[in-house]
Design a protein around this motif. Structure first.
Motif, PDB file in Angstrom:
ATOM      1  N   ILE A  78      56.397  57.513  67.546  1.00  0.00           N
ATOM      2  CA  ILE A  78      55.619  56.541  68.327  1.00  0.00           C
ATOM      3  C   ILE A  78      56.461  55.297  68.591  1.00  0.00           C
ATOM      4  N   LEU A  79      57.181  54.854  67.576  1.00  0.00           N
ATOM      5  CA  LEU A  79      58.054  53.687  67.736  1.00  0.00           C
ATOM      6  C   LEU A  79      59.207  54.010  68.688  1.00  0.00           C
ATOM      7  N   LYS A  80      59.832  55.151  68.487  1.00  0.00           N
ATOM      8  CA  LYS A  80      60.998  55.542  69.284  1.00  0.00           C
ATOM      9  C   LYS A  80      60.679  55.660  70.774  1.00  0.00           C
ATOM     10  N   THR A  81      59.478  56.131  71.080  1.00  0.00           N
ATOM     11  CA  THR A  81      59.099  56.320  72.484  1.00  0.00           C
ATOM     12  C   THR A  81      58.540  55.054  73.117  1.00  0.00           C
ATOM     13  N   GLY A  82      58.473  53.978  72.348  1.00  0.00           N
ATOM     14  CA  GLY A  82      57.995  52.704  72.886  1.00  0.00           C
ATOM     15  C   GLY A  82      56.489  52.596  72.989  1.00  0.00           C
ATOM     16  N   LYS A  83      55.767  53.486  72.331  1.00  0.00           N
ATOM     17  CA  LYS A  83      54.304  53.475  72.400  1.00  0.00           C
ATOM     18  C   LYS A  83      53.661  52.637  71.305  1.00  0.00           C
ATOM     19  N   ALA A  84      54.463  52.149  70.368  1.00  0.00           N
ATOM     20  CA  ALA A  84      53.923  51.339  69.272  1.00  0.00           C
ATOM     21  C   ALA A  84      53.507  49.964  69.787  1.00  0.00           C
ATOM     22  N   LYS A  85      52.447  49.439  69.238  1.00  0.00           N
ATOM     23  CA  LYS A  85      51.955  48.107  69.605  1.00  0.00           C
ATOM     24  C   LYS A  85      52.559  47.032  68.697  1.00  0.00           C
ATOM     25  N   ALA A  86      53.075  47.436  67.545  1.00  0.00           N
ATOM     26  CA  ALA A  86      53.630  46.486  66.576  1.00  0.00           C
ATOM     27  C   ALA A  86      54.582  47.224  65.648  1.00  0.00           C
ATOM     28  N   ILE A  87      55.414  46.456  64.951  1.00  0.00           N
ATOM     29  CA  ILE A  87      56.291  47.017  63.924  1.00  0.00           C
ATOM     30  C   ILE A  87      56.343  46.028  62.771  1.00  0.00           C
ATOM     31  N   ARG A  88      56.240  46.535  61.570  1.00  0.00           N
ATOM     32  CA  ARG A  88      56.339  45.677  60.390  1.00  0.00           C
ATOM     33  C   ARG A  88      57.794  45.280  60.187  1.00  0.00           C
ATOM     34  N   PHE A  89      57.993  44.058  59.730  1.00  0.00           N
ATOM     35  CA  PHE A  89      59.354  43.616  59.453  1.00  0.00           C
ATOM     36  C   PHE A  89      60.001  44.519  58.407  1.00  0.00           C
ATOM     37  N   SER A  90      59.243  44.989  57.433  1.00  0.00           N
ATOM     38  CA  SER A  90      59.810  45.863  56.399  1.00  0.00           C
ATOM     39  C   SER A  90      60.321  47.171  57.008  1.00  0.00           C
ATOM     40  N   THR A  91      59.620  47.680  58.008  1.00  0.00           N
ATOM     41  CA  THR A  91      60.067  48.898  58.701  1.00  0.00           C
ATOM     42  C   THR A  91      61.317  48.608  59.515  1.00  0.00           C
ATOM     43  N   LEU A  92      61.319  47.491  60.228  1.00  0.00           N
ATOM     44  CA  LEU A  92      62.484  47.096  61.020  1.00  0.00           C
ATOM     45  C   LEU A  92      63.702  46.892  60.115  1.00  0.00           C
ATOM     46  N   GLU A  93      63.485  46.250  58.972  1.00  0.00           N
ATOM     47  CA  GLU A  93      64.578  46.047  58.007  1.00  0.00           C
ATOM     48  C   GLU A  93      65.132  47.379  57.521  1.00  0.00           C
ATOM     49  N   ALA A  94      64.250  48.322  57.198  1.00  0.00           N
ATOM     50  CA  ALA A  94      64.682  49.633  56.700  1.00  0.00           C
ATOM     51  C   ALA A  94      65.481  50.383  57.770  1.00  0.00           C
ATOM     52  N   ILE A  95      65.015  50.327  59.005  1.00  0.00           N
ATOM     53  CA  ILE A  95      65.733  50.989  60.105  1.00  0.00           C
ATOM     54  C   ILE A  95      67.117  50.370  60.276  1.00  0.00           C
ATOM     55  N   CYS A  96      67.182  49.049  60.299  1.00  0.00           N
ATOM     56  CA  CYS A  96      68.472  48.364  60.462  1.00  0.00           C
ATOM     57  C   CYS A  96      69.418  48.677  59.308  1.00  0.00           C
ATOM     58  N   ARG A  97      68.880  48.732  58.093  1.00  0.00           N
ATOM     59  CA  ARG A  97      69.704  49.048  56.924  1.00  0.00           C
ATOM     60  C   ARG A  97      70.286  50.455  57.052  1.00  0.00           C
ATOM     61  N   GLU A  98      69.458  51.426  57.420  1.00  0.00           N
ATOM     62  CA  GLU A  98      69.908  52.814  57.517  1.00  0.00           C
ATOM     63  C   GLU A  98      70.857  53.048  58.689  1.00  0.00           C
ATOM     64  N   LEU A  99      70.629  52.357  59.800  1.00  0.00           N
ATOM     65  CA  LEU A  99      71.476  52.559  60.979  1.00  0.00           C
ATOM     66  C   LEU A  99      72.659  51.592  61.028  1.00  0.00           C
ATOM     67  N   GLY A 100      72.669  50.601  60.136  1.00  0.00           N
ATOM     68  CA  GLY A 100      73.762  49.626  60.136  1.00  0.00           C
ATOM     69  C   GLY A 100      73.790  48.816  61.412  1.00  0.00           C
ATOM     70  N   CYS A 101      72.612  48.368  61.853  1.00  0.00           N
ATOM     71  CA  CYS A 101      72.530  47.623  63.103  1.00  0.00           C
ATOM     72  C   CYS A 101      71.680  46.366  62.929  1.00  0.00           C
ATOM     73  N   GLN A 102      71.521  45.618  64.003  1.00  0.00           N
ATOM     74  CA  GLN A 102      70.709  44.405  64.022  1.00  0.00           C
ATOM     75  C   GLN A 102      69.406  44.692  64.776  1.00  0.00           C
ATOM     76  N   PRO A 103      68.344  43.920  64.508  1.00  0.00           N
ATOM     77  CA  PRO A 103      67.088  44.116  65.233  1.00  0.00           C
ATOM     78  C   PRO A 103      67.269  44.071  66.751  1.00  0.00           C
ATOM     79  N   GLY A 104      68.172  43.234  67.240  1.00  0.00           N
ATOM     80  CA  GLY A 104      68.430  43.127  68.672  1.00  0.00           C
ATOM     81  C   GLY A 104      69.078  44.372  69.264  1.00  0.00           C
ATOM     82  N   ASP A 105      69.635  45.225  68.412  1.00  0.00           N
ATOM     83  CA  ASP A 105      70.178  46.494  68.896  1.00  0.00           C
ATOM     84  C   ASP A 105      69.046  47.478  69.191  1.00  0.00           C
ATOM     85  N   ILE A 106      67.918  47.283  68.528  1.00  0.00           N
ATOM     86  CA  ILE A 106      66.787  48.196  68.639  1.00  0.00           C
ATOM     87  C   ILE A 106      65.741  47.691  69.628  1.00  0.00           C
TER      88      ILE A 106
END
Length: 74
Positions: free
Chosen positions: A35-63
């Motif tokens: 749902i997040l990947k396809t852009g259908k999400a209405k919100a994202i938790r900072f903890s989820t964003l942090e986990a994604i950035c940690r695993e992908l080695g990227c910044q929130p602005g990359d996503i």
């Protein structure tokens, strides 16, 4: 007005990581990550964003990016 665009698929492709693997690593269901990947999400938790950035080695602005609507650019 503009909108937030999710570029998670691009970042995942750069790192050759699949939806299932990333979902498992960050503790999210594949359905919710999809749902997040396809852009259908209405919100994202900072903890989820942090986990994604940690695993992908990227910044929130990359996503996440902001795109103006065409009529707003005039």
């Amino acid at each position: 007005m503009g909108k937030i665009v999710v570029n998670l698929d691009v970042e995942m492709a750069k790192r050759k990581i699949g939806l299932g693997e990333l979902a498992e690593r960050i503790g999210l269901t594949q359905a919710n990550l999809s749902i997040l990947k396809t852009g259908k999400a209405k919100a994202i938790r900072f903890s989820t964003l942090e986990a994604i950035c940690r695993e992908l080695g990227c910044q929130p602005g990359d996503i996440l990016a902001f795109e103006e609507d065409e009529e707003d650019k005039i």
